[in-house]
Design an enzyme around this catalytic site. Structure first.
Site, short mmCIF file in Angstrom:
data_model
loop_
_atom_site.label_atom_id
_atom_site.label_comp_id
_atom_site.label_asym_id
_atom_site.label_seq_id
_atom_site.Cartn_x
_atom_site.Cartn_y
_atom_site.Cartn_z
N CYS A 113 0.80 -1.38 -0.12
CA CYS A 113 -0.03 -0.03 0.02
C CYS A 113 0.92 1.23 0.00
O CYS A 113 2.01 1.31 0.60
CB CYS A 113 -0.91 -0.01 1.16
SG CYS A 113 -1.99 -1.27 1.22
N ARG A 125 3.63 -0.29 -4.90
CA ARG A 125 3.23 -1.09 -3.48
C ARG A 125 2.07 -1.56 -3.48
O ARG A 125 1.73 -2.11 -2.57
CB ARG A 125 3.50 0.35 -2.83
CG ARG A 125 4.62 1.18 -2.57
CD ARG A 125 4.45 2.20 -1.60
NE ARG A 125 4.58 1.55 -0.36
CZ ARG A 125 5.83 1.18 0.24
NH1 ARG A 125 6.86 1.47 -0.14
NH2 ARG A 125 5.71 0.66 1.47
N TRP A 169 -2.94 -2.59 -1.61
CA TRP A 169 -2.71 -3.97 -1.98
C TRP A 169 -3.46 -4.63 -0.95
O TRP A 169 -3.06 -4.58 0.45
CB TRP A 169 -1.12 -4.15 -1.91
CG TRP A 169 -0.91 -5.70 -2.34
CD1 TRP A 169 -0.32 -6.14 -3.41
CD2 TRP A 169 -0.53 -6.69 -1.17
NE1 TRP A 169 -0.04 -7.72 -3.30
CE2 TRP A 169 -0.21 -7.80 -1.99
CE3 TRP A 169 -0.63 -6.92 0.14
CZ2 TRP A 169 -0.05 -9.25 -1.24
CZ3 TRP A 169 -0.73 -8.21 0.65
CH2 TRP A 169 -0.30 -9.35 0.00
N ASN A 227 -1.54 1.74 6.05
CA ASN A 227 -0.81 0.42 5.71
C ASN A 227 -0.25 -0.38 6.69
O ASN A 227 0.15 0.15 7.78
CB ASN A 227 0.79 1.20 4.98
CG ASN A 227 1.66 0.11 4.38
OD1 ASN A 227 1.13 -0.94 4.07
ND2 ASN A 227 2.82 0.52 4.00
N GLY A 228 -0.47 -1.58 6.60
CA GLY A 228 0.05 -2.46 7.64
C GLY A 228 -1.21 -3.48 8.18
O GLY A 228 -2.19 -3.37 7.38
N GLU A 263 16.43 -18.23 -10.04
CA GLU A 263 15.92 -16.71 -10.16
C GLU A 263 15.39 -16.62 -11.68
O GLU A 263 14.56 -15.77 -11.98
CB GLU A 263 17.34 -15.92 -10.37
CG GLU A 263 17.21 -14.28 -10.68
CD GLU A 263 16.24 -13.59 -9.73
OE1 GLU A 263 15.63 -14.06 -8.69
OE2 GLU A 263 15.74 -12.30 -10.24
N LYS A 287 11.64 -15.04 -12.29
CA LYS A 287 11.47 -14.05 -13.26
C LYS A 287 10.15 -14.34 -14.06
O LYS A 287 9.35 -13.61 -14.29
CB LYS A 287 12.70 -13.53 -13.91
CG LYS A 287 13.66 -12.81 -13.34
CD LYS A 287 13.52 -11.34 -12.76
CE LYS A 287 12.79 -11.25 -11.41
NZ LYS A 287 13.32 -11.01 -10.38
N GLU A 321 6.52 -14.80 -12.13
CA GLU A 321 5.89 -13.90 -11.71
C GLU A 321 5.58 -12.66 -12.69
O GLU A 321 4.39 -12.11 -12.37
CB GLU A 321 6.85 -12.89 -10.53
CG GLU A 321 7.97 -12.29 -10.92
CD GLU A 321 8.98 -11.55 -9.91
OE1 GLU A 321 8.38 -11.31 -8.82
OE2 GLU A 321 10.18 -11.52 -10.09
N HIS A 375 15.47 -36.99 -9.02
CA HIS A 375 14.81 -37.31 -7.77
C HIS A 375 13.40 -36.96 -7.84
O HIS A 375 12.79 -36.87 -6.52
CB HIS A 375 15.72 -36.70 -6.69
CG HIS A 375 17.10 -36.88 -6.65
ND1 HIS A 375 17.57 -38.31 -6.32
CD2 HIS A 375 18.27 -36.54 -7.29
CE1 HIS A 375 18.87 -38.33 -6.47
NE2 HIS A 375 19.45 -37.40 -6.81
N LYS A 405 5.75 -4.26 -4.83
CA LYS A 405 7.29 -3.93 -4.90
C LYS A 405 7.86 -4.32 -3.51
O LYS A 405 8.92 -4.86 -3.25
CB LYS A 405 7.68 -2.70 -5.49
CG LYS A 405 8.96 -2.45 -5.65
CD LYS A 405 9.81 -3.04 -6.70
CE LYS A 405 11.32 -2.90 -6.77
NZ LYS A 405 11.93 -4.05 -7.80
#
Ligand code: M6R
Length: 578
Positions: A2, A29, A70, A96-97, A457, A461, A464, A480, A573
């Site tokens: 947020c 955010r 968010w 926010n939180g 990584e 990428k 997402e 395995h 982010k």
């Protein structure tokens, strides 16, 4: 998560359209809904669900509060969007939180109506129920009732102030001459003022056009003013269609940027790395960067423990005064990381951060810090900050046996390669691969040693931003279990080192025998490849070099699928909730 912005001026009124651009700059955010309230003789409220598409809001005001959300509690609806208006319509609040005890607070609000499901709406009305004529003192008395995390901003009808409070969620103040700004991040205002106050946990107070009052534990406190050094152009897309592509391209400058360091600081950190137990803590891409560097430390005869920050508490009892904790984070606000570091507050361990955002919570918690210096990273996906983190960690690892100068010189050798990998020609070639993969549902990536983190990584990428199910494995791991997933045509990206590559090539062969379509990332073309991405450069730096084409691939996959690469669904982010 947020984004919060509050604007107050004692001179000029601010156009709401301008204010909207400030809010929009924080939409990395969270971007599932947004809202703005401004004060005239009453509180005016505008809320919408979805991203901010159009900033053209008519009107102006000298007291404005806005939010981009968010969702945590409650779905993505107009009712759940912020600002929230109290039942008596006198208070407008952004938060926010997470207020963990919001149900308990709600049970004390007999006779109040709630239109949504959020903890923040409960908080707004809880404040209404407790506020007296002395807004500041009564607000201070309410804060101990709140359990959880918060950055709060609110305005009250009849007062020319924006009140705020912070606990475990970022909040900063922009200090202009006749205007003050409350915000989650400097990005919203650094074209208006470069003077900033970073609020501390437990701080509360208010801003007016020409003054700032900050209190903590009942006492008025002075907080240091800092100056933002970031270049404004870094926060603009310029000629690029998306921040993601811009930031991928900016990687050509990263090595030179990370090398702007105080050599004394680096040598004192390296001395401690030589003698202390090393813990590396981070999340997401920053964690992958730590994993990549782990191999370089191992080569230097040092074994660090690399831990995902959200799992760190189980390890914290092993951290003591003989430990050095390398905390890696682009934002410096990731709550899992902050929480991990809080758990070792009294351990005597030295906290060294590798961080991009100066003045962030992590920066301020650290005993020593190394800045990434790569400017704002706006796209939700970490790209240039990944390259910066790996470079800094490799520089440190290199200094264990080499001099700082040699370690620096080694790093600069890959600048030319990064230039080639991010060039238009290379991008064009990778774009062709994205056409082949656009309808893919599952994709796997494998690598050995340093290229195992590269595979992780790469998978992160791709998944997402393109929503293709992508998973990264160590080459030795596939037989395995994961090989069971391979069908005719399943794309597998294989990172092949220049030297000692027979085992990874055998793994590629094993996949190909089960029908996999092999995309090789390597210096040479090998028979087993169905598609080859050429990456030359020393194996040592492969986590940087071999990741770049996959960042580009991920970007084009998103674009081809009509997705917004800068703001993938469900992500934000800065992850400031647990
Ligand atoms: O700001 P941080 O580096 O602490 O963020 C950690 C992760 O949330 C972040 O790397 C995330 O995984 C990115 N979306 C990856 O692209």
């Amino acid at each position: 998560m947020c984004g919060i912005v509050g604007y107050i001026s004692n001179k000029e009124k601010l156009k709401l359209a301008k204010f909207m651009t400030m809010i929009k700059s924080l939409d990395y955010r969270g971007y599932d809904s947004w809202g703005v309230s401004h004060l005239s003789d009453k509180i005016n409220l505008i809320k919408e669900i979805g991203k901010i598409e159009n900033t053209d809001l008519p009107g102006e005001s000298n007291l404005i509060l806005g939010h981009t959300r968010w969702a945590t509690h409650g779905g993505v609806t107009k009712e759940n969007a912020h600002p929230h208006l109290s039942n008596d319509k006198n208070i407008s609040l952004v938060h926010n939180g997470i207020i963990e005890n919001y149900q308990e607070l709600k049970s004390k609000l007999d006779g109040f109506n709630f239109s949504g499901q959020t903890d923040s709406e409960v908080l707004t009305n809880y404040i209404q129920s407790k506020l007296t004529e002395d807004t500041l003192s009564s607000f201070a008395q309410i804060l101990p009732d709140l359990k959880g995390t918060y950055a709060i901003g609110f305005l009250k009808r009849g007062e020319n102030k924006i009140y705020f409070a912070r606990k475990d969620s970022p909040l900063v103040l922009g200090i202009g001459k006749d205007e003050k700004i409350l915000s989650s991040d400097v990005t919203s205002f650094f074209d208006r003022t470069k003077t900033v106050i970073y609020l501390e946990d437990g701080d509360y107070g208010y801003i007016e056009g020409n003054s700032v009052k900050i209190f903590n534990s009942g006492e008025e406190v002075e907080r240091k003013k800092s100056t933002i050094t970031w270049d404004i152009d870094k926060a603009r897309k310029g000629e690029f269609e998306h921040f993601m592509l811009k930031e991928i391209s900016e990687q050509v400058d990263v090595i030179n940027q990370v090398l702007i360091q105080d050599s004394k600081n680096i040598s004192s950190i390296v001395n401690d790395l030589k003698t202390k137990n090393i813990f590396m803590v981070a999340c997401g891409t920053s964690y992958n960067a730590a994993l990549a560097a782990e191999y370089e430390f191992l080569k230097q005869g040092i074994m660090p423990k690399v831990i995902r920050a959200h799992e760190f508490r189980s390890y914290s009892k092993f951290v003591d005064k003989n430990s050095i904790v390398l905390a890696i984070s682009q934002s410096g606000e990731t709550i899992d990381l902050i929480d991990a570091l809080k758990s070792i507050k009294n351990s005597g361990a030295e906290i060294v951060s590798i961080v991009n955002v100066q003045g962030s919570t992590l920066d301020r918690m650290s005993d020593k810090r190394i800045y990434m210096n790569v400017g704002p990273e706006i796209c939700v996906l970490s790209t240039k900050s990944y390259t910066a983190s790996v470079s800094i960690l490799m520089l440190l690892a290199g200094c264990i046996t080499d001099t700082y100068e040699t370690s620096k010189a080694n790093l600069t050798e890959i600048i030319r390669q990064i230039y080639y990998l991010t060039s238009e020609n290379s991008r064009k070639y990778t774009k062709e691969l994205s056409q082949l993969l656009r309808y893919t549902k599952h994709l796997f990536t494998i690598g050995r040693k340093r290229d195992y983190p590269t595979a992780m990584e790469a998978a992160l990428k791709i998944k997402e931003v393109s929503y293709i199910h992508a998973e990264g494995f160590a080459g030795g791991q596939i037989k395995h279990g994961p090989i069971a997933m391979i069908e005719n045509g399943t794309p597998c990206i294989v990172f092949v080192s220049n030297k000692n590559n027979s085992e990874i090539l055998s793994n590629a062969q094993e996949l190909k025998s089960r029908g996999a379509f092999i995309i090789g990332v390597s210096d040479k073309n090998h028979d087993v490849f169905d598609f080859w991405i050429k990456v030359i450069g020393p194996d040592k730096y492969s986590p940087i070099l071999r990741t770049i084409p996959i960042q580009i691939l991920a970007y084009y996959l998103a674009v081809l699928k009509g997705l917004d690469p800068d703001k993938p669904r469900n992500l934000a982010k800065s992850v400031t909730v647990k």
